[in-house]
Design an enzyme around this catalytic site. Sequence first.
Site, mmCIF file in Angstrom:
data_model
loop_
_atom_site.group_PDB
_atom_site.id
_atom_site.type_symbol
_atom_site.label_atom_id
_atom_site.label_comp_id
_atom_site.label_asym_id
_atom_site.label_seq_id
_atom_site.Cartn_x
_atom_site.Cartn_y
_atom_site.Cartn_z
ATOM 1 N N ARG A 109 0.933 -1.234 0.129
ATOM 2 C CA ARG A 109 0.191 -0.021 -0.234
ATOM 3 C C ARG A 109 0.849 1.255 0.324
ATOM 4 O O ARG A 109 1.627 1.456 0.660
ATOM 5 C CB ARG A 109 -1.028 0.053 1.025
ATOM 6 C CG ARG A 109 -1.613 1.155 1.560
ATOM 7 C CD ARG A 109 -2.804 1.280 2.705
ATOM 8 N NE ARG A 109 -4.517 0.807 1.537
ATOM 9 C CZ ARG A 109 -4.963 1.175 2.849
ATOM 10 N NH1 ARG A 109 -5.610 1.340 3.586
ATOM 11 N NH2 ARG A 109 -6.112 -0.483 1.518
ATOM 12 N N HIS A 136 -6.986 0.871 -6.303
ATOM 13 C CA HIS A 136 -7.179 0.109 -4.580
ATOM 14 C C HIS A 136 -8.350 -1.960 -5.909
ATOM 15 O O HIS A 136 -9.330 -1.866 -5.572
ATOM 16 C CB HIS A 136 -8.402 0.612 -4.499
ATOM 17 C CG HIS A 136 -8.574 -0.071 -3.237
ATOM 18 N ND1 HIS A 136 -7.829 -1.170 -2.399
ATOM 19 C CD2 HIS A 136 -8.781 0.074 -1.905
ATOM 20 C CE1 HIS A 136 -7.600 -1.412 -1.642
ATOM 21 N NE2 HIS A 136 -8.135 -0.811 -0.887
ATOM 22 N N GLN A 139 -10.074 -4.321 -3.666
ATOM 23 C CA GLN A 139 -11.324 -3.771 -3.239
ATOM 24 C C GLN A 139 -12.367 -4.133 -3.960
ATOM 25 O O GLN A 139 -13.626 -4.904 -3.882
ATOM 26 C CB GLN A 139 -11.841 -2.273 -3.414
ATOM 27 C CG GLN A 139 -12.678 -1.037 -2.662
ATOM 28 C CD GLN A 139 -12.618 -1.864 -1.131
ATOM 29 O OE1 GLN A 139 -12.405 -1.927 -0.162
ATOM 30 N NE2 GLN A 139 -14.302 -2.755 -0.687
ATOM 31 N N ASP A 221 -17.258 7.396 -1.793
ATOM 32 C CA ASP A 221 -16.432 6.732 -1.230
ATOM 33 C C ASP A 221 -16.292 8.366 -0.622
ATOM 34 O O ASP A 221 -16.839 9.309 -0.788
ATOM 35 C CB ASP A 221 -14.833 6.381 -2.156
ATOM 36 C CG ASP A 221 -13.171 5.694 -1.011
ATOM 37 O OD1 ASP A 221 -13.894 6.410 -0.181
ATOM 38 O OD2 ASP A 221 -12.607 6.365 -1.778
ATOM 39 N N CYS A 261 -16.597 1.242 0.878
ATOM 40 C CA CYS A 261 -14.780 0.617 0.651
ATOM 41 C C CYS A 261 -14.581 0.588 1.788
ATOM 42 O O CYS A 261 -14.126 -0.090 2.828
ATOM 43 C CB CYS A 261 -14.113 0.533 -0.244
ATOM 44 S SG CYS A 261 -13.498 2.704 0.649
ATOM 45 N N ARG A 289 -13.148 -9.348 1.506
ATOM 46 C CA ARG A 289 -11.836 -8.877 0.980
ATOM 47 C C ARG A 289 -10.847 -9.893 1.544
ATOM 48 O O ARG A 289 -10.119 -10.511 0.877
ATOM 49 C CB ARG A 289 -11.736 -7.441 1.821
ATOM 50 C CG ARG A 289 -12.198 -6.468 1.562
ATOM 51 C CD ARG A 289 -12.081 -6.035 0.238
ATOM 52 N NE ARG A 289 -9.703 -5.750 -0.069
ATOM 53 C CZ ARG A 289 -9.145 -4.321 0.667
ATOM 54 N NH1 ARG A 289 -9.975 -3.583 1.673
ATOM 55 N NH2 ARG A 289 -8.140 -4.742 0.316
#
Length: 307
Positions: A109, A136, A139, A221, A261, A289
Site C-alpha cells: 500500500r 485499489h 477492493q 467513498d 469501501c 475482502r
Amino acid sequence: MPAPHATPRHYLRFRDFSRKEYEYLFARTRWIKDRYKRYQRYWPLEDRTLAMIFEKESTRTRLSFEAGMHQLGGAAIFLSTRDSQLGRGEPVEDAARVISRMCDIVMIRTFEQETIDRFARNSRVPVINGLTNEYHPCQILADIYTFRERRGSIAGKTVAWIGDSNNVCNTWLQAAEVFGFNMHVSTPPGYEKGLEKGAGKYRHFADPLKAARGAHLVTTDVWTSMGFEAENRRRKKAFAGWQVNAQLMRTARKDALFMHCLPAHRGEEVTAEVIDGPQSVVWDEAENRLHVQKALLEFLLLGKVKG
Ligand code: CP
Ligand code: NVA
C-alpha cells in the site's frame, strides 16, 4: 517448488486479469469461503510468506491479508515505512530485490502507482496492489464478488459512482471494461479531472441524482483520500452536494444496493440512514475482502488449482 507461472504474475491494476481469470477467481472464492464457514482447514500455502508493506494506514487491508495468509497455512509479515529502511530512503528497487528473495509474495500500500510498478519490475515474486493513489483493485474484486452474491452477474448492469474521482472510482472504471457494465459517474465541477484518461466507457453527470437514476448499485467513498488531507476543507465545501442520502437512493432502482469501501464518514459522503439501512451491503463487502484475497493469493502462488 517450481513457480506455477513462468514469470511472476502481479496484480497491480484491475485490468491485469482477464474476465475468464476473474470467473475462475470468483469460483475459487466461493469454494474457499464455504470451507472457511464450515471451519474446514485448508492449508495450500504452508511454509509460504507474505510481506505486507504499508506506507499508509489500514484496518481492512492489513487484517484481511494477514488473517487470510494464516488461514491458508502461511505467514504474513508487516512492514511499514515508520519502522523499516523504506522510510529512510532505501531505493524501492533495492527493497524489491531483497524482500523478494526472502518472501514468496508481496502486498504493498503506497502513494504513487509508479512506486509499486518499480517494485514489481524488480521483484522475483508476485506483487499485489493493496491501494495506491491511482487504484485499489482488491477492493473492487471484493465489491464485484459481493454484487454477484446478491444479484448475479454484473454484466450489463449500471453502477453509479457519486463523489471523488479517486483510486476506487478509477478501479471501477477498469472493472466496467473487463465485465461490460455501465458506469455513471458524478463528481463536483473540477473533480472530474481525476478520472483516468483512456478509461473505458462511462457517462459523466453534473447532477448526482441523474447519475443514480436507474442504477443497480450506488457507491461512493470519502471526500478526502489518504495523502490529500491538506485539501480537506476545500473538499468539504466542494462535495457538499455529493452525498448519498435517502433521496438519491430513491432515484436508483428499488432493489439497488449501496456499497462503500470503508472507512466511512456518516453525514459527509453518506448518511447514517443509507449506510446502516436495508440496501447497504458494506459489511459483506468488507468481509469478502478476506475471501477474494485468499483466492488471489492462491492463484498467484499456485496457479489454477482444482478443488
Ligand atoms: N477499504 C480499505 O481498504 O480499508 P482499509 O484502509 O482499512 O484497509
Ligand atoms: N479512497 C480512499 C480509500 C480508502 C480505503 C483512500 O485512498 O484513502
